[in-house]
Design a protein around this motif. Structure first.
Motif, PDB file in Angstrom:
ATOM      1  N   LEU A  35      -1.492   6.812  -3.684  1.00 35.24           N
ATOM      2  CA  LEU A  35      -1.835   5.743  -3.403  1.00 35.24           C
ATOM      3  C   LEU A  35      -1.414   4.462  -4.072  1.00 35.24           C
ATOM      4  O   LEU A  35      -0.981   3.524  -3.438  1.00 35.24           O
ATOM      5  N   TYR A  36      -1.618   4.772  -5.310  1.00 36.88           N
ATOM      6  CA  TYR A  36      -1.377   3.563  -6.162  1.00 36.88           C
ATOM      7  C   TYR A  36       0.179   3.177  -6.110  1.00 36.88           C
ATOM      8  O   TYR A  36       0.637   2.226  -5.893  1.00 36.88           O
TER       9      TYR A  36
ATOM     10  N   LEU B 140       0.959   1.634  -2.805  1.00 33.65           N
ATOM     11  CA  LEU B 140       0.612   0.204  -2.813  1.00 33.65           C
ATOM     12  C   LEU B 140       1.521  -0.716  -3.735  1.00 33.65           C
ATOM     13  O   LEU B 140       2.095  -1.760  -3.591  1.00 33.65           O
ATOM     14  N   HIS B 141       1.853  -0.218  -5.005  1.00 32.71           N
ATOM     15  CA  HIS B 141       2.718  -0.770  -5.835  1.00 32.71           C
ATOM     16  C   HIS B 141       4.181  -1.245  -5.214  1.00 32.71           C
ATOM     17  O   HIS B 141       4.487  -2.251  -5.266  1.00 32.71           O
TER      18      HIS B 141
ATOM     19  N   THR C  49      -4.380  -7.630  -7.970  1.00 31.91           N
ATOM     20  CA  THR C  49      -4.576  -6.762  -6.848  1.00 31.91           C
ATOM     21  C   THR C  49      -4.525  -5.342  -7.079  1.00 31.91           C
ATOM     22  O   THR C  49      -5.318  -4.407  -6.809  1.00 31.91           O
ATOM     23  N   LEU C  50      -3.313  -5.101  -7.896  1.00 26.86           N
ATOM     24  CA  LEU C  50      -2.998  -3.622  -8.196  1.00 26.86           C
ATOM     25  C   LEU C  50      -4.142  -3.034  -9.090  1.00 26.86           C
ATOM     26  O   LEU C  50      -4.568  -1.860  -9.156  1.00 26.86           O
ATOM     27  N   ASP C  51      -4.334  -4.036  -9.999  1.00 33.05           N
ATOM     28  CA  ASP C  51      -5.466  -3.639 -11.177  1.00 33.05           C
ATOM     29  C   ASP C  51      -6.759  -3.123 -10.431  1.00 33.05           C
ATOM     30  O   ASP C  51      -7.406  -2.106 -10.619  1.00 33.05           O
ATOM     31  N   THR C  52      -7.094  -4.103  -9.670  1.00 35.58           N
ATOM     32  CA  THR C  52      -8.342  -3.836  -8.848  1.00 35.58           C
ATOM     33  C   THR C  52      -8.509  -2.755  -8.204  1.00 35.58           C
ATOM     34  O   THR C  52      -9.548  -1.902  -8.137  1.00 35.58           O
ATOM     35  N   PHE C  53      -7.282  -2.724  -7.565  1.00 37.91           N
ATOM     36  CA  PHE C  53      -7.085  -1.301  -6.572  1.00 37.91           C
ATOM     37  C   PHE C  53      -7.330  -0.190  -7.392  1.00 37.91           C
ATOM     38  O   PHE C  53      -7.886   1.016  -7.161  1.00 37.91           O
ATOM     39  N   ALA C  54      -6.554  -0.143  -8.606  1.00 36.89           N
ATOM     40  CA  ALA C  54      -6.565   1.108  -9.603  1.00 36.89           C
ATOM     41  C   ALA C  54      -7.947   1.286  -9.921  1.00 36.89           C
ATOM     42  O   ALA C  54      -8.489   2.613 -10.006  1.00 36.89           O
TER      43      ALA C  54
ATOM     44  N   ALA D 243     -10.873   0.539  -8.690  1.00 38.94           N
ATOM     45  CA  ALA D 243     -11.607   0.892  -7.546  1.00 38.94           C
ATOM     46  C   ALA D 243     -11.068   2.530  -7.378  1.00 38.94           C
ATOM     47  O   ALA D 243     -12.228   3.318  -7.051  1.00 38.94           O
ATOM     48  N   LEU D 244     -10.115   2.798  -7.301  1.00 45.56           N
ATOM     49  CA  LEU D 244      -9.630   4.153  -7.164  1.00 45.56           C
ATOM     50  C   LEU D 244     -10.374   5.045  -8.393  1.00 45.56           C
ATOM     51  O   LEU D 244     -10.718   6.033  -7.904  1.00 45.56           O
TER      52      LEU D 244
END
Lengths: 228, 467
Positions: free
Chosen positions: B28-29, B32-33, B152-157, B159-160
Motif C-alpha cells: 500500500l505504501y 501511494l508513494h 502525507t506519506l509519513d502520516t500514512f506509513a 497509520a499503517l
C-alpha cells in the motif's frame, strides 16, 4: 573333603553345616564376605559354597577376590535365579549355580559333580548284596537270576547302584536317566521306580530299593530296619 | 511443562498476521508513494507548460517586465510553487537562482529532479525555450514543494504501522480465544478422564459429543481401559487362586506339625510328619518357582540358550520320558512331520511335556495322541491333538491362563496345580511365539508356535489375555 560355606543366614548355614557334615564333609562356615574371603585364602578347600547376598561384601565380590589367588571350585547360592544373574556368576568364575529354595540333595549332587571331575575311572562291575550289575554288557542279576530290564530301567538301576547309599532326588534321576533338565510336573520317576522295584525287589526277601519320602530314592543293603 | 496448545496457536496466528499485514502495508505504501509522485509530476509539468508558453511568446525586454509580474502572481505567498528563468541575458531572467539549481541543471537537463531548498524538498522540472526576437534561448524551471506529499506519506506509513500492530494484537487475542473454544472438548475430556476412579473399572469416556479428531483417541483410550479391566479382573482371580493353592499345603504343614508337637511322639511318628511336611514344602517350592518362571516371562525375558535342533527329535525324547505314564494311561503317541528351529532345549522339553501330559489327562484308554510339527515361514508350529469331549469356546480362550480349569471344580492333585498350560504359553512367548487351542469333531488340539527371530516377539502372546 573339606568344604567352606559362606552364608549369613544362620538357619541356612546351620543346616548346611550339619547336613554336609553327616555326608562326610569337613565343613567350615563364614558368616560374612570378608571372613569367607580370608578363610578361602588361608585354607585349601575342595569346594566353596558361596551365597550371593552377603553383608559387607557380596558373593560376586568375594568370588572375584578369591579368583585372583585361587581356583577352588565355587558353587554360588542365590535367591534370585534370573538368567543374567546366573551368567554374571558363571562369568565371575563360579563353577555352578543353585537358586534358593534348593533341595539339599540337589546341593549334594552338585558338590559331588564339582569334586568328581578328574576322578579315576569307575569299575564296570557293581555288587550290592546279591545284586550284580555289569555296566559293560548292560546286564543285571539278582541272586544269580537275570533281571529282564528295559534300557531305561537298566540306566535307572545303574545310576542308583553307582551312587549306592546316596539319596537321589527325582530331579537328579530325570536328568541323569532321561536327560530331562527341568523340574517336571509328572510322576514319571515314581512310576519307573515302582516298575523297577517290582523286578529288582519283588520276589526277594531283602529289599534294596528304598523310597525316602519327600526326598527321593536310595539303593542300599539295609540290615534290620526296612524301608517305611 | 510445554506451552498450552491455545498459546502456541495464538503465537502462530500472531506471526502469520504480522507477515500478512507487513506485506500488505508495504505494498500500500509503495502504491501511494508512486501515485502521489505521479500526481505531483503532472502538476509541475502543467505549470511548466503554461510558463513555457508565456516565456515563448515574450521577445522583448519591456514585455518581460509584465511576465515577471505575472510570475510573481503565480508564485504563492508560501513559496510552495517556484519559477525560475535562466539565461545569458540578465534582462531576460527571473528569480534568484540558487547555486544548487545551477549544478543540477548542468548535470541532468530536461529530467525531473528533487531540489533541497531552504529546508524543504521541491520537485522540479526544467525545459529550454528557443530564442525569439531580442530574447536569447532561456531555460525555465518550475518546482513544487513536496513537503506536504512527504508528510502525507509519513502520516500514512505511521497509520499503517499502528493499524498493523493493532491488527496483529487483535488476531493474537482472537486466535487465543478461538483456540480455547476449539479445544474445549479436549479440556472437558480431560475433566472426564480425571473423574475415572479405580473403584469402578467399568467406567469409560463418552464418545458421542466428541469431534472426529478426538473420538479415535478416546476409542483407543477406552480400549486400553478394557484391557486393564480384564487384566485387573484376572489378577484378582489369580490372587485368589494363588492364595488357595498356597494355603492348602500351608494348612497341612501347620496343622500336622502342631498335632505332632501337641504330645509326645515316637521317632517314627515324627519322621512320618517330617516326611509329609517335606512333600508339602516341595509342593510350595514348585508353585513358587513356576510362578517366578511365569513372572519372568511376563517381564519379557526371552530364551537365551537357543540351539538349532529338530523338534521331532525333542518331542520323541519327551515321549520316551513319559513312556511309563503313557503306558499306564493306555494311550499312544504318534509324531507327524518335523522341522528344525532354534529354541532353548529345556524350555521346549518342558512345554512339550506339559502339552502331552495335558493330552494324556484328557484322553480315554486306547486313544491316540498326535503331535504334528510343521513350519510356516519363520514360525514352527507344534500341535498336540487328542480325541476328547468338545471344549466350549469361552474355555478355549482361557485354558492357557494360570490356574484356569475348565471344570471349575479344583482337583488338588499333587502334581497338577493348574500352571502346566500357562507355562507352555510362557515358553512360547519367550521364543517370540504364541499358543493356540481348538476343539472340533471330538478332537482337541493344543499347541504353540516358536519364532525363529527372537525380536519378532508379539507382545501379549496369545489372543486370550496379557497373562
Amino acid at each position: 573333603m573339606k568344604l567352606l560355606i559362606v552364608e549369613d543366614e544362620a538357619k541356612t548355614a546351620d543346616y548346611l553345616h550339619r547336613g554336609l557334615n553327616e555326608q562326610g564333609y569337613t565343613v567350615d562356615v563364614a558368616r560374612t564376605g570378608p571372613d569367607g574371603h580370608a578363610l578361602a585364602l588361608q585354607h585349601d578347600y575342595d569346594v566353596i559354597v558361596l551365597d550371593v547376598m552377603l553383608p559387607e561384601m557380596d558373593g560376586f565380590a568375594v568370588l572375584r577376590a578369591i579368583r585372583t589367588r585361587k581356583q577352588t571350585p565355587v558353587i554360588m547360592l542365590t535367591a534370585r535365579d534370573r538368567v543374567d544373574d546366573r551368567v554374571h556368576g558363571l562369568r565371575a568364575g563360579a563353577d555352578d549355580y543353585l537358586a534358593k529354595p534348593f533341595s539339599f540333595l540337589e546341593l549334594v549332587a552338585r558338590l559331588q559333580a564339582v569334586t568328581r571331575r578328574g576322578r579315576v575311572q569307575e569299575s564296570t562291575q557293581l555288587h550290592i548284596g546279591d545284586l550284580e550289575i555289569d555296566l559293560l554288557s548292560r546286564k543285571a542279576y539278582r541272586a544269580g537270576n537275570r533281571l529282564e530290564l528295559t534300557a531305561k530301567e537298566f540306566a535307572l538301576l545303574a545310576l542308583l547302584a553307582r551312587r549306592e547309599g546316596q539319596i537321589l532326588s527325582k530331579t537328579v534321576i530325570a536328568e541323569q536317566v532321561w536327560d530331562m533338565s527341568f523340574d517336571s510336573d509328572t510322576n514319571v520317576v515314581e512310576v519307573a521306580i515302582k516298575r523297577l522295584r517290582a523286578k529288582v525287589d519283588g520276589p526277594y526277601e531283602h529289599k534294596l530299593l528304598h523310597t525316602i519320602r519327600g526326598m527321593g530314592y536310595v539303593l542300599e543293603m539295609r540290615g534290620v530296619r526296612e524301608a517305611p | 511443562m510445554k506451552t498450552s496448545i491455545a498459546t502456541r496457536l495464538a503465537v502462530m496466528f500472531a506471526v502469520a498476521a504480522l507477515g500478512v499485514f507487513s506485506l500488505v502495508g508495504v505494498a500500500l505504501y509503495r502504491v501511494l508513494h508512486r501515485e502521489l509522485g505521479r500526481h505531483q509530476l503532472s502538476e509541475v509539468n502543467t505549470r511548466l507548460e503554461y510558463v513555457g508558453m508565456m516565456v515563448g511568446r515574450n521577445d522583448n525586454a519591456v514585455s518581460w517586465q509584465n511576465l515577471r509580474a505575472k510570475l510573481d502572481t503565480l508564485t504563492p505567498a508560501d513559496d510552495s510553487v517556484r519559477y525560475w528563468v535562466l539565461g545569458p541575458d540578465p534582462r531576460f531572467v527571473y528569480g534568484d537562482v540558487p547555486a544548487e539549481l545551477r549544478e543540477r541543471l548542468g548535470a541532468q537537463p530536461g529530467r525531473p529532479f528533487v531540489l533541497e531548498l531552504e529546508g524543504r524538498s521541491m520537485r522540479a522540472v526544467s525545459r529550454s525555450i528557443p530564442p525569439k526576437g531580442a530574447r536569447p534561448a532561456v531555460q525555465i524551471v518550475t518546482a513544487l514543494d513536496s513537503t506536504r506529499f512527504c508528510d502525507t506519506l509519513d502520516t500514512f506509513a505511521g497509520a499503517l504501522v499502528v493499524l498493523c500492530l493493532a491488527g496483529v494484537s487483535l488476531v493474537t487475542i482472537l486466535g487465543h480465544r478461538i483456540a480455547k473454544v476449539g479445544l474445549a472438548p479436549l479440556s472437558s475430556l480431560s475433566q472426564e478422564a480425571q473423574s475415572l476412579s479405580p473403584r469402578d473399572l467399568s467406567q469409560r469416556l463418552r464418545l458421542s459429543p466428541l469431534p472426529r479428531e478426538l473420538s479415535d483417541l478416546v476409542a483407543s483410550f477406552n480400549g486400553a481401559l478394557d484391557r486393564l479391566e480384564r487384566a485387573y479382573a484376572q489378577l484378582e482371580g489369580f490372587n485368589a487362586d494363588v492364595a488357595h493353592e498356597l494355603r492348602t499345603p500351608l494348612t497341612n504343614l501347620i496343622g500336622q506339625t502342631q498335632v505332632a508337637l501337641a504330645k509326645e511322639r515316637t521317632a517314627t511318628q515324627l519322621e512320618e510328619v517330617l516326611q509329609s511336611n517335606l512333600e508339602e514344602l516341595d509342593r510350595l517350592r514348585k508353585i513358587v518357582s513356576d510362578m517366578l518362571f511365569l513372572a519372568r516371562a511376563d517381564q519379557g525375558e526371552t530364551a537365551l540358550d537357543r540351539v538349532q535342533a529338530s523338534a521331532a527329535e525333542e518331542v520323541s525324547k519327551t515321549v520316551e520320558f513319559l513312556d511309563v505314564i503313557l503306558e499306564e494311561a493306555g494311550v499312544s503317541v504318534r509324531v507327524e512331520g518335523d522341522a528344525h528351529a532354534s529354541f532353548e532345549r529345556s524350555l521346549f522339553l518342558r512345554a512339550a511335556s506339559n502339552l502331552l501330559l495335558n493330552a494324556v489327562e484328557h484322553s480315554e484308554r486306547g486313544a491316540e495322541i498326535v503331535v504334528a510339527i510343521a513350519r510356516r515361514e519363520s514360525e514352527m508350529r507344534i500341535a498336540v491333538t487328542n480325541p476328547g469331549a468338545p471344549i466350549p469356546e469361552q474355555h478355549l480362550e482361557r485354558l492357557f491362563d494360570r490356574f484356569y480349569r475348565a471344570d471349575g471344580a479344583r482337583r488338588n492333585s499333587r502334581d497338577n496345580h493348574g500352571l502346566g498350560l500357562s507355562i507352555v504359553k510362557a515358553v512360547a512367548k519367550m521364543h517370540g511365539g504364541t499358543v493356540f487351542a481348538t476343539s472340533a469333531e471330538g478332537r482337541n488340539t493344543f499347541g504353540f508356535t516358536l519364532s525363529d527371530s527372537p525380536l519378532a516377539a508379539t507382545p501379549g502372546g496369545s489372543s486370550s489375555s496379557p497373562w
